[in-house]
Write a protein that holds these residues in place. Structure first.
Motif: not given
Length: 95
Positions: A10-19
């Motif tokens: 979940x954290x990785x998915x959100x980070x990827x979107x924010x990136x």
């Protein structure tokens, strides 16, 4: 243990979107700066009726840069849409 992996995912998915959103914002800033330079040269052309060879070369380079920025933005937009779709599917599957 599965909960830790879900949290990481979940954290990785959100980070990827924010990136990708950050990349879009950077591209938008570059687009504005490059467009301003192109518009300046266009105004010079309108006022003077011609561009010097150096100005014409610069205008050509700026035009190529705008095309490259537009292509990059389309790629980032597609990547962002794909990432958001994956995130949405994961959320749906969890329920």
């Amino acid at each position: 243990m599965n909960n830790i992996f879900e949290q990481f995912d979940e954290a990785y998915s959100r980070w990827s979107i924010l990136d990708k959103v950050g990349k879009e914002m950077q591209l938008a800033g570059l687009w504005q700066q490059t467009s301003a330079a192109y518009n300046y040269l266009f105004q010079v052309y309108q006022n003077r009726g011609y561009l010097t060879p150096g100005e014409a070369n610069y205008a050509n380079q700026i035009s190529q840069m705008l095309t490259a920025l537009q292509n990059q933005k389309m790629k980032v937009d597609q990547d962002l849409a794909n990432e958001m779709l994956k995130h949405l599917v994961k959320m749906i599957v969890k329920q």
